[in-house]
Design a protein around this motif. Structure first.
Motif, PDB file in Angstrom:
ATOM      1  N   THR A  45       5.745  -0.711   4.321  1.00 56.79           N
ATOM      2  CA  THR A  45       4.469  -1.431   4.551  1.00 56.79           C
ATOM      3  C   THR A  45       4.130  -2.159   3.243  1.00 56.79           C
ATOM      4  O   THR A  45       4.421  -1.804   2.066  1.00 56.79           O
ATOM      5  CB  THR A  45       3.591  -0.526   5.157  1.00 56.79           C
ATOM      6  OG1 THR A  45       3.183   0.392   4.121  1.00 56.79           O
ATOM      7  CG2 THR A  45       3.948   0.283   6.500  1.00 56.79           C
ATOM      8  N   GLU A  46       3.181  -3.149   3.474  1.00 61.84           N
ATOM      9  CA  GLU A  46       2.803  -3.695   2.177  1.00 61.84           C
ATOM     10  C   GLU A  46       1.733  -2.902   1.373  1.00 61.84           C
ATOM     11  O   GLU A  46       1.797  -2.701   0.255  1.00 61.84           O
ATOM     12  CB  GLU A  46       1.536  -4.995   2.739  1.00 61.84           C
ATOM     13  CG  GLU A  46       2.390  -6.144   3.139  1.00 61.84           C
ATOM     14  CD  GLU A  46       1.387  -7.001   3.152  1.00 61.84           C
ATOM     15  OE1 GLU A  46       0.191  -7.217   2.694  1.00 61.84           O
ATOM     16  OE2 GLU A  46       1.779  -8.499   3.660  1.00 61.84           O
ATOM     17  N   ALA A  47       1.052  -1.732   2.079  1.00 56.69           N
ATOM     18  CA  ALA A  47       0.414  -0.755   1.399  1.00 56.69           C
ATOM     19  C   ALA A  47       1.291   0.000   0.589  1.00 56.69           C
ATOM     20  O   ALA A  47       0.737   0.390  -0.674  1.00 56.69           O
ATOM     21  CB  ALA A  47      -0.373   0.251   2.383  1.00 56.69           C
ATOM     22  N   ALA A  48       2.246   0.649   1.104  1.00 53.65           N
ATOM     23  CA  ALA A  48       3.319   1.302   0.262  1.00 53.65           C
ATOM     24  C   ALA A  48       3.876   0.543  -0.859  1.00 53.65           C
ATOM     25  O   ALA A  48       4.353   1.031  -1.955  1.00 53.65           O
ATOM     26  CB  ALA A  48       4.448   1.574   1.352  1.00 53.65           C
ATOM     27  N   PHE A  49       4.058  -0.488  -0.515  1.00 56.50           N
ATOM     28  CA  PHE A  49       4.624  -1.742  -1.671  1.00 56.50           C
ATOM     29  C   PHE A  49       3.854  -1.725  -2.715  1.00 56.50           C
ATOM     30  O   PHE A  49       4.182  -1.566  -3.900  1.00 56.50           O
ATOM     31  CB  PHE A  49       5.158  -2.823  -0.887  1.00 56.50           C
ATOM     32  CG  PHE A  49       5.675  -3.998  -1.970  1.00 56.50           C
ATOM     33  CD1 PHE A  49       6.995  -3.922  -2.732  1.00 56.50           C
ATOM     34  CD2 PHE A  49       4.775  -5.121  -2.423  1.00 56.50           C
ATOM     35  CE1 PHE A  49       7.398  -4.811  -3.402  1.00 56.50           C
ATOM     36  CE2 PHE A  49       5.215  -5.936  -3.169  1.00 56.50           C
ATOM     37  CZ  PHE A  49       6.410  -5.905  -3.955  1.00 56.50           C
ATOM     38  N   LEU A  50       2.556  -1.955  -2.464  1.00 54.40           N
ATOM     39  CA  LEU A  50       1.472  -2.207  -3.437  1.00 54.40           C
ATOM     40  C   LEU A  50       1.117  -0.915  -4.138  1.00 54.40           C
ATOM     41  O   LEU A  50       0.325  -1.070  -5.258  1.00 54.40           O
ATOM     42  CB  LEU A  50       0.178  -2.921  -2.796  1.00 54.40           C
ATOM     43  CG  LEU A  50       0.767  -4.280  -2.342  1.00 54.40           C
ATOM     44  CD1 LEU A  50      -0.367  -4.875  -1.727  1.00 54.40           C
ATOM     45  CD2 LEU A  50       1.045  -5.365  -3.453  1.00 54.40           C
ATOM     46  N   ALA A  51       1.285   0.065  -3.663  1.00 55.27           N
ATOM     47  CA  ALA A  51       0.941   1.337  -4.184  1.00 55.27           C
ATOM     48  C   ALA A  51       2.318   1.925  -5.223  1.00 55.27           C
ATOM     49  O   ALA A  51       2.030   2.888  -5.898  1.00 55.27           O
ATOM     50  CB  ALA A  51       0.724   2.595  -3.012  1.00 55.27           C
ATOM     51  N   LEU A  52       3.313   1.202  -5.271  1.00 51.04           N
ATOM     52  CA  LEU A  52       4.185   1.597  -6.239  1.00 51.04           C
ATOM     53  C   LEU A  52       3.912   1.692  -7.674  1.00 51.04           C
ATOM     54  O   LEU A  52       3.100   0.703  -8.013  1.00 51.04           O
ATOM     55  CB  LEU A  52       5.475   0.524  -6.062  1.00 51.04           C
ATOM     56  CG  LEU A  52       6.395   1.017  -4.951  1.00 51.04           C
ATOM     57  CD1 LEU A  52       7.418  -0.340  -4.555  1.00 51.04           C
ATOM     58  CD2 LEU A  52       7.050   2.170  -5.093  1.00 51.04           C
TER      59      LEU A  52
ATOM     60  N   GLY B  82      10.019  -5.125   5.781  1.00 51.52           N
ATOM     61  CA  GLY B  82      10.075  -3.658   5.715  1.00 51.52           C
ATOM     62  C   GLY B  82      11.111  -3.242   4.576  1.00 51.52           C
ATOM     63  O   GLY B  82      11.144  -1.921   4.596  1.00 51.52           O
ATOM     64  N   LYS B  83      11.702  -4.228   4.084  1.00 49.90           N
ATOM     65  CA  LYS B  83      12.927  -3.744   3.020  1.00 49.90           C
ATOM     66  C   LYS B  83      12.370  -4.243   1.872  1.00 49.90           C
ATOM     67  O   LYS B  83      12.008  -5.404   1.631  1.00 49.90           O
ATOM     68  CB  LYS B  83      14.104  -4.539   3.535  1.00 49.90           C
ATOM     69  CG  LYS B  83      14.588  -4.103   4.771  1.00 49.90           C
ATOM     70  CD  LYS B  83      15.933  -4.748   5.222  1.00 49.90           C
ATOM     71  CE  LYS B  83      16.637  -4.286   6.584  1.00 49.90           C
ATOM     72  NZ  LYS B  83      17.761  -4.893   6.595  1.00 49.90           N
ATOM     73  N   LEU B  84      12.596  -3.132   0.694  1.00 49.43           N
ATOM     74  CA  LEU B  84      12.537  -3.683  -0.474  1.00 49.43           C
ATOM     75  C   LEU B  84      13.474  -3.988  -1.179  1.00 49.43           C
ATOM     76  O   LEU B  84      14.686  -3.873  -1.207  1.00 49.43           O
ATOM     77  CB  LEU B  84      12.289  -2.023  -1.147  1.00 49.43           C
ATOM     78  CG  LEU B  84      11.502  -2.015  -2.471  1.00 49.43           C
ATOM     79  CD1 LEU B  84       9.949  -2.588  -2.279  1.00 49.43           C
ATOM     80  CD2 LEU B  84      11.342  -0.554  -3.177  1.00 49.43           C
ATOM     81  N   GLY B  85      13.462  -5.160  -2.112  1.00 50.17           N
ATOM     82  CA  GLY B  85      14.459  -6.032  -2.846  1.00 50.17           C
ATOM     83  C   GLY B  85      14.065  -5.882  -4.421  1.00 50.17           C
ATOM     84  O   GLY B  85      12.855  -5.879  -4.626  1.00 50.17           O
ATOM     85  N   VAL B  86      15.225  -5.543  -4.893  1.00 44.19           N
ATOM     86  CA  VAL B  86      14.960  -5.453  -6.541  1.00 44.19           C
ATOM     87  C   VAL B  86      15.780  -6.883  -7.078  1.00 44.19           C
ATOM     88  O   VAL B  86      16.650  -7.042  -6.880  1.00 44.19           O
ATOM     89  CB  VAL B  86      15.684  -4.381  -6.996  1.00 44.19           C
ATOM     90  CG1 VAL B  86      15.542  -4.158  -8.631  1.00 44.19           C
ATOM     91  CG2 VAL B  86      15.124  -3.059  -6.555  1.00 44.19           C
ATOM     92  N   ILE B  87      14.820  -7.420  -7.986  1.00 42.65           N
ATOM     93  CA  ILE B  87      15.232  -8.569  -8.477  1.00 42.65           C
ATOM     94  C   ILE B  87      16.064  -8.314  -9.880  1.00 42.65           C
ATOM     95  O   ILE B  87      15.683  -7.517 -10.604  1.00 42.65           O
ATOM     96  CB  ILE B  87      14.017  -9.679  -8.800  1.00 42.65           C
ATOM     97  CG1 ILE B  87      13.268  -9.904  -7.500  1.00 42.65           C
ATOM     98  CG2 ILE B  87      14.446 -10.582  -9.386  1.00 42.65           C
ATOM     99  CD1 ILE B  87      11.992 -10.519  -7.923  1.00 42.65           C
TER     100      ILE B  87
END
Length: 200
Positions: free
Chosen positions: A27-34, A46-51
């Motif tokens: 979620t956006e909340a989980a993403f921004l809490a990293l 819903g998917k995390l991408g690493v640049i």
């Protein structure tokens, strides 16, 4: 006779991964809490991408382009420019980190501490690992988000393609190469000598 000491097999704490959502469930909340990281991360449905980490050439081109735009904005005062990593929310559940973003004063309310709303201009500098995403996914996503201009930089051919949003889709304003002067409909009076962008 002496025996070589056994080398211990590294032990990974796989259970740590269980502290985070699986792919498809971010979620956006989980993403921004990293926690802060040296890696740039993006969120897409819903998917995390690493640049991938940028090369020296990538950073050189970024610095040259950013410098030209920044100097232009010092004169004109029509908006603000930032370089990666600025998180940009294109729509709910879709957060990208362009190489350069510009926002006009009229849209200053889109600037946030954790995440920005859609900027007026984005720049992406291609690499082997990002070229397809930049040309296909982001090309569509940036247009759908209403971003007025999209610049794509191709280091291999020393080309800067400037696209303008027209009737909801991008149209090529020009493909500028060394010897050309890049112009922008969004940044009137910007005359950017392309040779200097790629100069060592």
């Amino acid at each position: 006779m002496t025996t070589k000491p056994e080398i211990e097999t590294p032990e990974y704490v796989w259970d740590i991964a269980r502290l985070f959502p699986p792919q498809g469930y971010w979620t956006e909340a989980a993403f921004l809490a990293l926690p802060d990281s040296t890696r740039l991360l993006e969120l897409r449905d819903g998917k995390l991408g690493v640049i991938e980490m940028p090369t020296d050439l990538h950073q050189h081109i970024l610095g040259q382009l950013f410098g030209f735009i920044w100097q232009y904005l010092r004169r004109t005062r029509i908006g603000v420019v930032r370089s990666a990593g600025i998180r940009v929310r294109l729509r709910p559940g879709l957060i990208r980190e362009p190489d350069i973003v510009f926002v006009t004063n009229a849209h200053a309310d889109r600037i946030g501490e954790q995440v920005w709303g859609p900027p007026d201009l984005v720049v992406e500098i291609h690499s082997a690992g990002t070229r397809e995403t930049d040309r296909v996914d982001k090309f569509r996503e940036y247009a759908e988000a209403g971003i007025a201009e999209y610049w794509m930089v191709e280091p291999e051919t020393e080309t800067v393609e400037v696209y303008e949003l027209r009737d909801g889709a991008y149209a090529l304003r020009g493909a500028f190469r060394p010897g050309d002067t890049l112009t922008s409909g969004l940044l009137p009076g910007l005359d950017l000598p392309v040779a200097e962008v790629f100069a060592a």
